[in-house]
Motif scaffolding. Structure first.
Motif, PDB file in Angstrom:
ATOM      1  N   HIS A   1     -12.760   2.100   5.061  1.00  0.00           N
ATOM      2  CA  HIS A   1     -11.980   2.742   5.872  1.00  0.00           C
ATOM      3  C   HIS A   1     -10.617   2.106   5.905  1.00  0.00           C
ATOM      4  O   HIS A   1      -9.551   2.663   5.672  1.00  0.00           O
TER       5      HIS A   1
ATOM      6  N   THR B   1      -8.741   1.941   2.517  1.00  0.00           N
ATOM      7  CA  THR B   1      -8.157   3.407   2.231  1.00  0.00           C
ATOM      8  C   THR B   1      -7.112   3.651   3.091  1.00  0.00           C
ATOM      9  O   THR B   1      -5.921   4.201   2.562  1.00  0.00           O
TER      10      THR B   1
ATOM     11  N   GLY C   1      -3.415   4.229   1.689  1.00  0.00           N
ATOM     12  CA  GLY C   1      -2.338   5.315   2.259  1.00  0.00           C
ATOM     13  C   GLY C   1      -1.123   4.939   2.862  1.00  0.00           C
ATOM     14  O   GLY C   1      -0.242   5.710   2.981  1.00  0.00           O
TER      15      GLY C   1
ATOM     16  N   TRP D   1      -6.091   3.425  -6.222  1.00  0.00           N
ATOM     17  CA  TRP D   1      -6.524   4.591  -5.186  1.00  0.00           C
ATOM     18  C   TRP D   1      -7.579   5.351  -5.518  1.00  0.00           C
ATOM     19  O   TRP D   1      -8.671   5.637  -4.888  1.00  0.00           O
TER      20      TRP D   1
ATOM     21  N   PHE E   1     -11.501   5.633  -4.412  1.00  0.00           N
ATOM     22  CA  PHE E   1     -12.149   6.610  -3.629  1.00  0.00           C
ATOM     23  C   PHE E   1     -13.222   7.324  -4.180  1.00  0.00           C
ATOM     24  O   PHE E   1     -14.167   7.573  -3.412  1.00  0.00           O
TER      25      PHE E   1
ATOM     26  N   THR F   1     -14.062  10.041   3.184  1.00  0.00           N
ATOM     27  CA  THR F   1     -13.317  11.226   2.686  1.00  0.00           C
ATOM     28  C   THR F   1     -12.241  12.037   3.348  1.00  0.00           C
ATOM     29  O   THR F   1     -11.144  12.250   2.991  1.00  0.00           O
TER      30      THR F   1
ATOM     31  N   THR G   1      -9.175   9.551   3.817  1.00  0.00           N
ATOM     32  CA  THR G   1      -8.355   9.650   2.717  1.00  0.00           C
ATOM     33  C   THR G   1      -7.567  11.245   2.537  1.00  0.00           C
ATOM     34  O   THR G   1      -6.316  10.934   2.182  1.00  0.00           O
TER      35      THR G   1
END
Length: 393
Positions: free
Chosen positions: A149, A152, A156, A197, A201, A288, A291
């Motif tokens: 987490h 990502t 981000g 990324w 993912f 998910t 992201t």
């Protein structure tokens, strides 16, 4: 074995640099220098017929391909209700396209430029023994303590800073290195970070707490597929200008007035919302959800940043187009600020949209290979160092 791979990769990279330098000398030259090129470098139409005899000496006349209505030649838009200060998007006439010679503004140069930058991405970033994608991701995992987490979340944060940051610096960068070279500087890190990324993912999509998992539900799969397919048609119109994307032609900040812009002024944001919602509806994990929120948040920021850059480039003309459009789909139409022509469908029956449809279908059927590739990247793990290590030792 490894040293042999490294030596071969160094040789390939040296040849790429040599080619890129030769290509840049032509592709980044002033337009006036192209006019004075020798005859053998003169661009030639992609398809030439007896009615359009533009063949060089010694060339043979190819057969004319049949015209495909709407696709190979754009049907003009009805712009009687438009301000006509913006451009008509997706205009295409295959008879006006040029293959040219290597170094011209044709499709040969486009293919060479795309092949060069993708090879550079593969060598310098993707391939673990020579690239640095694994080192970069391993660094993020070290910072995050192995928590996907946080990894990502870091992606981000870093990706928008690099992608939107370089886009915002465009007016200043172009003054220093030129529009084409700045496009390369902008595209290379964006492609690298996008790859990392996306791979991360796919490999971790089921991590975290699972609220639901409908990935094997046929009805949910069908609905998500349809939404995903439609989302790709909301690509920003400037993506259609492939030669500008590849820096073969001078990249510009276009002011569009037709096509998807009539429905939403920032179609890429709307498409990202659709894509993210469809994927989250399939796999309801906390990873998910985080992201998708990061992706949508970045594109929401891009709406503001895009309007700012358009105003900076086009001034009052942009404000006039902005008044007739909306970010929320169909809002300007429902409020009467945008009047759709009766044959507006013709603005979507164009070659670029056919290419998008084919690409989207190809991407769907490539999903198993994407998943396999992401699993391979995850299982390979960290291969220390890369091809540039010798420069810093």
């Amino acid at each position: 074995m490894m040293s042999g791979v490294r030596r071969a990769t160094i040789l390939i990279s040296t040849l790429l640099v040599a080619f890129l330098g030769q290509h840049c000398a032509v592709a980044f030259a002033p337009a006036t220098s192209l006019i004075n090129k020798p005859t053998q470098l003169r661009a030639r139409p992609l398809f030439e017929t007896a009615n359009n005899p533009k063949l060089a000496p010694g060339d043979t006349l190819p057969n004319e391909l049949p015209q495909i209505p709407f696709v190979t030649k754009t049907v003009p838009s009805d712009r009687s209700q438009d301000l006509q200060i913006g451009e008509d998007c997706g205009v295409f006439d295959i008879q006006q396209e040029n293959w040219g010679s290597l170094g011209d503004r044709g499709w040969y140069t486009f293919c060479a430029a795309v092949a060069t930058i993708l090879t550079a991405v593969a060598v310098l970033w993707v391939y673990p023994p020579t690239g640095y994608a694994d080192d970069f991701t391993a660094g993020l995992e070290s910072i995050a303590g192995g928590n996907p987490h946080i990894v990502t979340l870091l992606f981000g944060i870093i990706f928008p800073i690099v992608h939107s940051g370089l886009a915002s610096l465009r007016p200043y960068g172009e003054q220093v290195v030129g529009a084409r070279m700045w496009r390369v500087i902008f595209a290379f890190p964006s492609l690298c970070l996008s790859y990392s990324w996306i791979a991360y993912f796919i490999a971790h999509v089921h991590d975290g707490y699972t609220f639901y998992d409908l990935s094997h539900n046929p009805a949910a799969h069908t609905i998500a597929w349809l939404i995903n397919f439609a989302s790709f048609f909301f690509l920003y119109p400037s993506v259609f200008n492939l030669k500008e994307v590849a820096a073969v032609e001078i990249p510009k900040i276009h002011l569009w007035e037709t096509g998807m812009i009539r429905i939403t002024r920032h179609p890429q944001f709307v498409g990202q919302v659709m894509w993210s919602a469809a994927h989250l509806a399939m796999v309801g994990t906390t990873f998910t959800a985080l992201t998708m929120a990061l992706l949508v948040g970045h594109h929401a920021f891009a709406c503001w940043n895009g309007d700012r850059r358009l105003y900076q480039e086009h001034g009052e003309d942009f404000l006039k187009v902005k008044e007739r459009t909306s970010i929320v789909p169909f809002q300007a139409i429902l409020e009467g600020r945008q009047v759709l022509p009766k044959d507006v469908y013709k603005e979507f029956l164009r070659g670029p949209y056919a290419v998008i449809a084919v690409f989207t279908l190809g991407a769907y059927f490539a999903h198993p290979y994407m998943q396999g590739g992401a699993a391979l990247v995850k299982n390979t793990g960290l291969v220390q160092g890369g091809i540039l290590d010798g420069l810093f030792s």
